[in-house]
Design a protein around this motif. Structure first.
Motif, short mmCIF file in Angstrom:
data_model
loop_
_atom_site.label_atom_id
_atom_site.label_comp_id
_atom_site.label_asym_id
_atom_site.label_seq_id
_atom_site.Cartn_x
_atom_site.Cartn_y
_atom_site.Cartn_z
N VAL A 77 0.69 -1.04 0.11
CA VAL A 77 0.04 0.03 0.14
C VAL A 77 1.02 1.18 -0.05
O VAL A 77 1.52 1.59 0.89
CB VAL A 77 -1.07 -0.04 1.42
CG1 VAL A 77 -1.96 1.13 1.12
CG2 VAL A 77 -1.53 -1.27 1.72
N GLY A 136 5.37 7.48 10.37
CA GLY A 136 4.31 6.53 9.79
C GLY A 136 3.37 5.96 10.76
O GLY A 136 3.73 6.35 12.10
N CYS A 137 2.84 5.12 10.31
CA CYS A 137 2.07 4.44 10.98
C CYS A 137 2.57 3.71 12.39
O CYS A 137 1.98 3.50 13.30
CB CYS A 137 0.94 3.49 10.24
SG CYS A 137 -0.70 3.27 11.09
N GLN A 138 3.85 3.07 11.73
CA GLN A 138 4.33 2.20 13.01
C GLN A 138 4.63 3.25 14.17
O GLN A 138 4.42 2.84 15.25
CB GLN A 138 5.98 1.85 12.27
CG GLN A 138 6.83 1.52 13.28
CD GLN A 138 6.31 -0.01 13.72
OE1 GLN A 138 6.34 -1.04 13.04
NE2 GLN A 138 5.93 -0.08 15.09
N HIS A 141 1.51 3.90 15.90
CA HIS A 141 1.03 2.95 16.98
C HIS A 141 1.92 3.04 18.23
O HIS A 141 1.22 2.79 19.22
CB HIS A 141 1.25 1.55 16.33
CG HIS A 141 0.42 1.18 15.25
ND1 HIS A 141 -0.74 1.59 14.94
CD2 HIS A 141 0.99 0.48 14.02
CE1 HIS A 141 -1.41 1.17 13.94
NE2 HIS A 141 -0.23 0.36 13.46
N HIS A 180 -1.59 -5.84 11.50
CA HIS A 180 -0.51 -5.67 10.82
C HIS A 180 0.86 -5.96 11.61
O HIS A 180 0.67 -5.62 12.88
CB HIS A 180 -0.35 -4.07 10.30
CG HIS A 180 0.67 -3.67 9.30
ND1 HIS A 180 2.06 -3.59 9.88
CD2 HIS A 180 0.97 -4.04 7.91
CE1 HIS A 180 2.75 -3.18 8.85
NE2 HIS A 180 1.94 -3.48 7.63
N SER A 182 3.22 -4.29 12.22
CA SER A 182 3.72 -2.92 12.98
C SER A 182 3.09 -2.83 14.31
O SER A 182 3.70 -2.27 15.29
CB SER A 182 3.59 -1.69 12.26
OG SER A 182 1.98 -1.73 11.96
N GLY A 232 -9.41 -1.27 7.60
CA GLY A 232 -8.79 -1.42 6.30
C GLY A 232 -7.79 -2.58 6.49
O GLY A 232 -6.56 -2.16 6.81
N LEU A 234 -5.10 -5.15 4.91
CA LEU A 234 -4.07 -4.95 3.97
C LEU A 234 -4.58 -5.84 2.66
O LEU A 234 -4.49 -5.36 1.56
CB LEU A 234 -2.82 -5.48 4.22
CG LEU A 234 -1.79 -4.62 4.88
CD1 LEU A 234 -0.78 -5.35 5.28
CD2 LEU A 234 -1.46 -3.41 4.09
N ASP A 259 -6.09 0.87 14.00
CA ASP A 259 -4.99 0.90 12.98
C ASP A 259 -5.78 1.07 11.69
O ASP A 259 -6.48 0.45 11.01
CB ASP A 259 -4.08 -0.46 12.82
CG ASP A 259 -3.17 -0.46 11.79
OD1 ASP A 259 -3.09 0.57 10.95
OD2 ASP A 259 -2.64 -1.60 11.53
N ALA A 261 -4.26 2.78 8.84
CA ALA A 261 -3.03 3.21 8.09
C ALA A 261 -3.60 3.95 6.85
O ALA A 261 -3.19 5.12 6.55
CB ALA A 261 -2.03 2.19 7.70
N PHE A 262 -4.39 3.05 6.03
CA PHE A 262 -4.95 3.88 5.04
C PHE A 262 -6.43 3.90 4.92
O PHE A 262 -7.24 4.91 4.78
CB PHE A 262 -4.51 3.24 3.71
CG PHE A 262 -4.75 1.65 3.57
CD1 PHE A 262 -5.86 1.18 2.85
CD2 PHE A 262 -4.02 0.41 4.34
CE1 PHE A 262 -6.33 -0.23 3.09
CE2 PHE A 262 -4.21 -0.75 4.38
CZ PHE A 262 -5.46 -1.10 3.64
N HIS A 290 1.58 9.30 3.92
CA HIS A 290 2.50 8.84 2.85
C HIS A 290 1.35 7.61 2.12
O HIS A 290 2.10 7.30 1.06
CB HIS A 290 3.72 8.44 3.08
CG HIS A 290 3.97 7.52 4.38
ND1 HIS A 290 5.13 7.71 5.26
CD2 HIS A 290 3.36 6.43 4.63
CE1 HIS A 290 4.77 6.59 6.03
NE2 HIS A 290 4.09 5.68 5.54
C1 LIG Z 1 1.57 0.43 6.06
C2 LIG Z 1 0.69 0.04 7.08
C3 LIG Z 1 1.23 -0.01 8.48
C4 LIG Z 1 2.66 0.58 8.89
O1 LIG Z 1 2.51 1.65 8.43
P1 LIG Z 1 3.95 2.54 8.32
O2 LIG Z 1 3.52 3.90 7.59
O3 LIG Z 1 4.74 1.86 7.15
O4 LIG Z 1 4.76 2.59 9.59
C5 LIG Z 1 0.57 -0.24 9.49
N1 LIG Z 1 -0.62 -0.90 9.23
C6 LIG Z 1 -1.37 -1.24 8.23
C7 LIG Z 1 -2.81 -1.68 8.14
C8 LIG Z 1 -0.55 -0.56 6.98
O5 LIG Z 1 -1.21 -0.88 5.86
#
Ligand SMILES: *Cc1c(COP(=O)(O)O)cnc(C)c1O
Length: 465
Positions: A77, A136-138, A141, A180, A182, A232, A234, A259, A261-262, A290
């Protein structure tokens, strides 16, 4: 010649790269040996001129830059970059503000204040939530779990910031198998340990089962618990039912993290907003800039319903940087100290898109993803495994000899080799699949048509062999 001339040169090279992106092979074409030998120039005593360094960098890296910004890139993604966001990102680097504090970066602090409020509104999160602009999402979290850790332990008479975790009440994490990775890294980084993670049963589509969550929370009472949900997935894009799950968690005084992320960005579209019903009942939310917002990399956002817990986990006073009063001081909410100003690109993208533009971007990606999955599903020798709920889906390819896993990997390799499109593979519910992610503003109807032609021609060729 001005020392800044090299910036003009770089801007020209950058624009040239973007202009040609649609006609270049998407896959990388250079071997690692080639990249090492080209880039492995001697580190000289006297150095090189700036223009030569930049010219050689572009020439030497050629073939080693994955075309993930292309409109026909569907791996992971990834998301593209809106030109307006990239332009603001260039200015961010130029201004080179230290976004750690509002004293070193006042305009950045104001822009974060404004775009943070915009995003809470767009994502339907409580206006009172605190937030941070992270990598980022990491890290979103990790920041959210640090706030959760503070909150859950404070309620049990434990000051984790002072006392650490040795001897502290245990915190467990309830999540589902399709979380995920992360999430697990955040658990590790905060000293909670992956042994503290328990997987709650999900339905066939991957949504956490409310009955199973209630049962998991009903054990020995008063266990400090983080429930980590997903907006959402992956692979299929499914959403946990926040409306059903959040009240159960609340009844047991658990902290709910989302979570998104997107997937959280689906809230920007009236067509998909219903998937997030009840999401505002959670305690923390993590998302990316991003990915679906199409900002350049190094952009995630975290929102926390308990600002006091969020701040307690991060604020650290110093005598040498007394923050401006009446203005949010970034360092009170962020895990980093010195950092780049991530607010400008977000601000620029949101202003440029407007609420309709954002909703359009989301809906376009979803409709492209559906179209791709449907078209491939209709081809001889292919089938859909997961129809997109939003912008993610799965297909696989069928071999006459029954080894569909091998066939799927072969098709993915041929598609990547074509240079015209790029998909990745994943093992899902025990089967190899090709993942389809449409997450780029740039992807057009023509890109989708071209992609369908390429997949069809690879399949036709294989069936002739
Ligand atoms: C991409 C993603 C992450 C991690 O996000 P980063 O921006 O790569 O740190 C976590 N959870 C989901 C569902 C993701 O798609």
């Amino acid at each position: 010649m001005s020392e800044n001339q090299v910036l003009q040169q770089a801007a020209g090279l950058a624009i040239d790269y973007l202009d040609k992106l649609g006609n270049q092979p998407i896959r990388t074409t250079a071997t690692l040996a080639e990249l090492r030998s080209r880039l492995g120039r001697p580190l000289t005593e006297k150095g090189q001129s700036a223009d030569q360094v930049i010219d050689e960098l572009v020439a030497d890296a050629a073939g080693g830059i994955l075309g993930s910004g292309s409109g026909r890139f569907y791996g992971w993604v990834i998301g593209g970059s809106l030109p307006v966001a990239l332009a603001a990102d260039w200015l961010t680097s130029t201004w080179d503000q230290n976004a750690a504090s509002n004293v070193t970066a006042p305009a950045e602090a104001v822009v974060e204040e404004i775009s943070g409020a915009w995003m809470k509104q767009l994502l339907n999160l409580p206006a009172s939530a605190s937030f941070a602009f992270v990598t980022g999402c990491q890290m979103a979290h990790t920041t959210a779990f640090a706030a959760a850790r503070h909150h859950l332990l404070q309620a049990r008479g434990w000051d984790v910031e002072a006392q650490g975790l040795h001897g502290a009440p245990l915190i467990r994490i309830l999540t589902s198998e399709n979380r995920h990775e992360s999430i697990l890294r955040a658990v590790r980084l905060l000293g909670l340990g992956t042994d503290a993670v328990t997987y709650v049963a999900s339905d066939k589509e991957g949504r956490m089962d409310p009955g199973a969550l209630d049962a998991a929370l009903s054990g020995p009472s008063d266990r400090a618990t983080i429930v980590s949900l997903q907006a959402g997935d992956l692979n299929s894009g499914v959403f946990d039912s926040f409306k059903a799950l959040c009240p159960i968690a609340r009844k047991h005084k658990a902290w709910v993290h989302v979570d998104g992320a997107f997937g959280l960005w689906a809230a920007a579209s009236p067509l998909y907003r219903h998937l997030l019903e009840g999401v505002e009942l959670a305690d923390s939310w993590a998302t990316d800039g991003h990915k679906w917002l199409n900002l350049p990399f190094d952009s995630g956002f975290v929102f926390v319903a308990e600002p006091a817990a969020h701040r307690a986990a991060f604020s650290q006073a110093t005598s040498y940087a007394v923050p401006l009063a009446d203005l949010r001081n970034q360092k009170d909410w962020n895990p980093e100290w010195s950092r780049r100003g991530r607010g400008f690109a977000a601000y620029a993208a949101l202003r440029h898109l407007g609420t309709e533009g954002l909703s359009d971007l989301v809906e376009r990606c979803c409709s492209h993803a559906s179209k791709l999955v449907e078209a491939i599903d209709a081809m001889v020798g292919a089938e859909a495994l997961a129809h997109p709920v939003i912008n993610q889906g799965l297909v696989r390819f069928l071999s006459p000899d029954g080894d569909h896993d091998r066939r799927t990997d072969e098709v993915i390799a041929l598609l990547q080799d074509s240079g015209e499109v790029w998909f990745g593979g994943v093992t899902w519910q025990g089967r190899r699949a090709m993942r389809i992610s449409v997450c780029n503003w740039l992807t057009s109807d023509q890109d989708i048509e071209r992609t369908i032609e390429v997949v069809q021609s690879v399949l036709s060729e294989m069936s002739r062999d």
